[in-house]
Enzyme design. Sequence first.
Site, PDB file in Angstrom:
ATOM      1  N   CYS A 138       6.775   9.123   4.315  1.00 30.55           N
ATOM      2  CA  CYS A 138       5.559   8.881   5.110  1.00 30.55           C
ATOM      3  C   CYS A 138       4.648  10.074   4.900  1.00 30.55           C
ATOM      4  O   CYS A 138       4.518  10.563   3.783  1.00 30.55           O
ATOM      5  CB  CYS A 138       5.917   8.659   6.579  1.00 30.55           C
ATOM      6  SG  CYS A 138       6.799  10.052   7.332  1.00 30.55           S
ATOM      7  N   ARG A 150      -4.100   4.685   4.005  1.00 34.95           N
ATOM      8  CA  ARG A 150      -3.694   5.977   3.451  1.00 34.95           C
ATOM      9  C   ARG A 150      -2.951   5.772   2.130  1.00 34.95           C
ATOM     10  O   ARG A 150      -3.146   6.531   1.172  1.00 34.95           O
ATOM     11  CB  ARG A 150      -2.819   6.739   4.442  1.00 34.95           C
ATOM     12  CG  ARG A 150      -3.563   7.257   5.654  1.00 34.95           C
ATOM     13  CD  ARG A 150      -2.665   8.094   6.551  1.00 34.95           C
ATOM     14  NE  ARG A 150      -2.345   9.371   5.944  1.00 34.95           N
ATOM     15  CZ  ARG A 150      -1.422  10.206   6.426  1.00 34.95           C
ATOM     16  NH1 ARG A 150      -0.731   9.884   7.515  1.00 34.95           N
ATOM     17  NH2 ARG A 150      -1.175  11.356   5.833  1.00 34.95           N
TER      18      ARG A 150
END
Length: 275
Positions: free
Chosen positions: A230, A172
């Site tokens: 995150c 990611r």
Amino acid sequence: MNATITAAELAGELTGDRPPVLLDVRYQMGGPHGRAAYEAGHIPGAVFVDLEAELAGPPGSGGRHPLPDVEAFGAVMRRAGVRHDTPVVVYDGGQGWAAARAWWMLRWTGHPGVRVLDGGLAVWEGPVESEVPAPATGDFQPVPGAVPLINADGAAELARTGLLLDARAGERYRGEVEPIDRVAGHIPGAVSAPTMENVGPDGRLLPAPELAARFKSLGAEEAPAVGVYCGSGVSAAQQVLALEVAGIPAALYVGSWSEWSADESRPVATGADPR
């Protein structure tokens, strides 16, 4: 007070003169609601706390898990029996992300004695019960600001002048996949530091010296300040916890990538290089 507690230590404290308040924060993104698992069996005396409804506000421009209303959070903690002068232990199913979010929220709002059960319910060998407790109302009054919090501008500044860690999975960060948010990639200047690398095969956090070595290799020792983000401010809280165990204070960017990527004016980097 340490940031974590072992299952053996918790078992001892629960039979001592000053047992901690227990909060069960089981949560699985996209999975079954944690309350069902809680009602099926939890550490005796533990009160369930709903991450999405009670540890976060409604999703929106501030990300998927923005900060909740502080007074509402305080009311939830008081209903759970949290007192300012009584230690608190939080746990989840074992991943540690949800428990760390509760730990961070209580620390940020000024509770002086909160710890995470290292390894969560998965390592608990004591009894469990299905009875839902009715604790006496606590007296905890949240006062925000006890630990550092940054917004999107603060994260951008840290990426330039300090160390901003991206706690998501490497793919990611690199922008190879993005299963949830509008665009793939990372905040320019952020360093990839997947939070799963903070734990060993047993689900417990790595020993403090190993965590310290990990974060040193990422530049934490030389950085004037450290921050973490995150996807939505949950797994990053576990990274802040791991940094705390390593002796490194760190700020949390709660809005994280879900807030950053929703703003089309914010730059996006891809690939393994921070820039």
